[in-house]
Structures are given as C-alpha cells and as structure tokens.
Design a protein around this motif. Structure first.
Motif, short mmCIF file in Angstrom:
data_model
loop_
_atom_site.label_atom_id
_atom_site.label_comp_id
_atom_site.label_asym_id
_atom_site.label_seq_id
_atom_site.Cartn_x
_atom_site.Cartn_y
_atom_site.Cartn_z
N SER A 130 1.03 -1.45 0.09
CA SER A 130 -0.53 0.08 -0.14
C SER A 130 0.58 1.60 0.20
O SER A 130 1.49 1.44 0.69
N ILE A 131 0.52 2.41 -1.06
CA ILE A 131 1.09 3.63 -0.76
C ILE A 131 0.91 4.11 0.66
O ILE A 131 1.53 5.08 0.88
N THR A 132 -0.10 3.67 1.07
CA THR A 132 -0.74 4.99 2.21
C THR A 132 -0.33 4.27 3.75
O THR A 132 0.74 5.13 4.49
N ASP A 133 0.03 3.19 3.61
CA ASP A 133 1.14 2.52 4.55
C ASP A 133 1.81 1.05 5.30
O ASP A 133 2.20 0.90 5.71
N GLY A 134 2.58 1.04 3.26
CA GLY A 134 2.98 0.14 3.74
C GLY A 134 2.75 -1.62 3.42
O GLY A 134 3.51 -2.25 3.55
N SER A 135 1.48 -1.54 3.71
CA SER A 135 0.96 -3.09 4.29
C SER A 135 0.63 -3.71 3.05
O SER A 135 0.82 -3.39 2.05
N VAL A 136 0.98 -5.15 2.88
CA VAL A 136 1.20 -5.79 2.02
C VAL A 136 -0.25 -6.17 1.26
O VAL A 136 -1.71 -6.03 1.73
N GLN A 137 -0.38 -5.88 0.67
CA GLN A 137 -1.49 -6.42 -0.82
C GLN A 137 -1.83 -7.29 -1.40
O GLN A 137 -3.11 -7.68 -1.81
N GLY A 138 -0.42 -8.09 -1.47
CA GLY A 138 -0.30 -9.07 -2.62
C GLY A 138 0.82 -9.73 -2.53
O GLY A 138 1.93 -9.17 -2.39
N GLY A 139 1.20 -11.65 -2.53
CA GLY A 139 2.08 -11.81 -3.23
C GLY A 139 2.88 -12.36 -2.04
O GLY A 139 2.10 -12.37 -0.70
N PRO A 140 3.47 -12.81 -1.88
CA PRO A 140 4.72 -13.73 -0.58
C PRO A 140 4.85 -12.88 0.51
O PRO A 140 5.45 -13.68 1.02
N ALA A 141 4.95 -11.76 0.02
CA ALA A 141 6.00 -10.74 1.53
C ALA A 141 5.06 -10.77 2.79
O ALA A 141 3.72 -10.50 2.17
N PRO A 142 6.03 -11.31 3.55
CA PRO A 142 5.61 -11.65 5.12
C PRO A 142 5.08 -10.45 5.59
O PRO A 142 4.24 -10.44 7.05
N LYS A 143 5.53 -8.92 5.30
CA LYS A 143 5.04 -7.85 6.51
C LYS A 143 5.62 -7.26 5.79
O LYS A 143 5.64 -6.88 4.55
N PRO A 144 4.93 -5.84 6.18
CA PRO A 144 4.36 -4.29 5.32
C PRO A 144 6.19 -3.51 5.02
O PRO A 144 6.83 -4.00 5.75
N LEU A 145 6.31 -2.56 4.44
CA LEU A 145 7.82 -2.02 4.09
C LEU A 145 7.69 -1.11 5.12
O LEU A 145 7.12 -0.41 5.59
N PRO A 146 8.95 -1.23 6.01
CA PRO A 146 9.22 0.08 6.65
C PRO A 146 8.95 1.21 6.37
O PRO A 146 10.13 1.36 5.19
N ALA A 147 8.64 1.62 7.15
CA ALA A 147 8.52 3.26 7.37
C ALA A 147 9.64 4.00 7.00
O ALA A 147 10.74 3.51 7.77
N VAL A 148 9.96 5.21 6.71
CA VAL A 148 10.90 5.96 6.57
C VAL A 148 10.72 7.56 6.75
O VAL A 148 9.81 7.85 6.42
N GLN A 149 11.45 8.36 8.03
CA GLN A 149 10.84 9.07 8.16
C GLN A 149 11.34 10.69 6.82
O GLN A 149 12.69 10.15 6.77
N ILE A 150 10.63 11.11 6.21
CA ILE A 150 11.03 12.43 5.76
C ILE A 150 10.42 13.39 6.46
O ILE A 150 9.34 13.33 7.52
N THR A 151 10.74 14.42 6.05
CA THR A 151 10.68 15.70 6.64
C THR A 151 9.99 16.75 4.96
O THR A 151 10.81 16.55 3.82
N VAL A 152 9.43 17.62 4.61
CA VAL A 152 8.80 18.41 4.10
C VAL A 152 8.69 19.30 4.50
O VAL A 152 7.95 19.52 5.58
N SER A 153 9.15 20.43 3.71
CA SER A 153 8.94 21.82 4.01
C SER A 153 9.06 22.92 2.19
O SER A 153 10.39 22.48 1.65
N GLY A 154 8.42 23.52 2.40
CA GLY A 154 7.98 24.18 1.04
C GLY A 154 8.01 23.47 -0.03
O GLY A 154 6.70 22.41 0.22
#
Length: 161
Positions: A130-154
């Motif tokens: 998922s583009i929202t929370d990294g959760s598995v939407q299909g396929g053999p992946a056993p767990k979500p993609l880990p979140a990476v911290q970003i900053t948005v400025s301007g």
C-alpha cells in the motif's frame, strides 16, 4: 661416488620464518588501517557538519534533514517514486500527504521498482504494498515495508536525520 651426508642449515626453521613474516605483515596492515581510520574519522567529523549547514541554509527547520530527495511536484498524487540509490520509495496517497518506505521488499530483499494503481510493486515475486501505510496488498511478502522518516518543507522532500 659417495655423497656427503645431509645436514640441515643452522638457524630458525622455515615455519618459524614464515610465521614471523606473516605476523610482521599483519602488524603493518593493522597499523596502516588504524592510522587511516583515525584520519578518516577526524575528516568525516568535520565534513558533514559543513555540508549539512550548507544544505540546511539559515531556515533552521531543515537543520536535522539531509539533502533534498525530490520536489513535491515529482511525486504524483495517488502514486509515488522509487529512489534506488537511497533505497527508499516516496508516495503521495492524498494531495499534500507524503509517505516514505524502505524500497527493499520484505519477501526476499529485492528492490521494489515501481508505483502504480495505489501500490508499490516488487518485480521479483509480485509482492505489492500500500502507498498509504506500506502494508502487504498481495504476493508472498510476509510483512509491510518499514516506514522511513522524511521531512517536507516548502516544495522539498528530504530524508530525516
């Protein structure tokens, strides 16, 4: 003809000489490496602080953030973009909402390659996230993609830290 009896040469045994030479070589290598690490750590200690202050500018808000990863306009709404060199994928699930995840698939460590139809795609075994929370939407992946911290400025998106 008679041959003279064999008498080994006096002095250290061959094994002793070889072992001593190896130990001396190892000592030299370790000493050289040790000196390089000390030099590198002192150089590394000053270089990032100088470049970080240049990147951050005088705004202060970006002081803890790294260099710009992308402009907000580079990330399509409802989609995203993979940054293979940084091993991160940045998404925009809704207008003005930016998320980032590891670009390494949790199935077998392949790099995700694309973002389409609201999912992050791994080409190796067709895992989707998922583009929202990294959760598995299909396929053999056993767990979500880990979140990476970003900053948005301007209009800049930066990796945090």
């Amino acid at each position: 003809m008679t041959s003279a009896p064999f008498h080994p040469a006096a002095g250290p045994a061959r094994r002793t000489v070889v072992a001593a030479a190896g130990a001396a070589g190892l000592t030299a290598v370790l000493a050289a490496c040790s000196g390089s690490d000390d030099d590198a750590s002192s150089d590394t200690g000053t270089a990032p602080s100088g470049s970080a202050s240049q990147e951050a500018g005088s705004g202060g808000e970006n002081a803890g953030a790294g260099p710009a990863l992308a402009a907000t306009a580079d990330i399509p709404e409802g989609g995203g973009k993979v940054f293979p060199d940084q091993k991160v994928v940045v998404t925009q699930p809704a207008a003005g909402e930016f998320k980032a995840f590891s670009a390494t698939c949790t199935h077998q460590g392949c790099a995700v390659k694309s973002v389409s139809d609201g999912v992050i795609n791994c080409p190796c075994h067709n895992s989707n996230f998922s583009i929202t929370d990294g959760s598995v939407q299909g396929g053999p992946a056993p767990k979500p993609l880990p979140a990476v911290q970003i900053t948005v400025s301007g209009d800049s998106i930066r990796l945090a830290g």
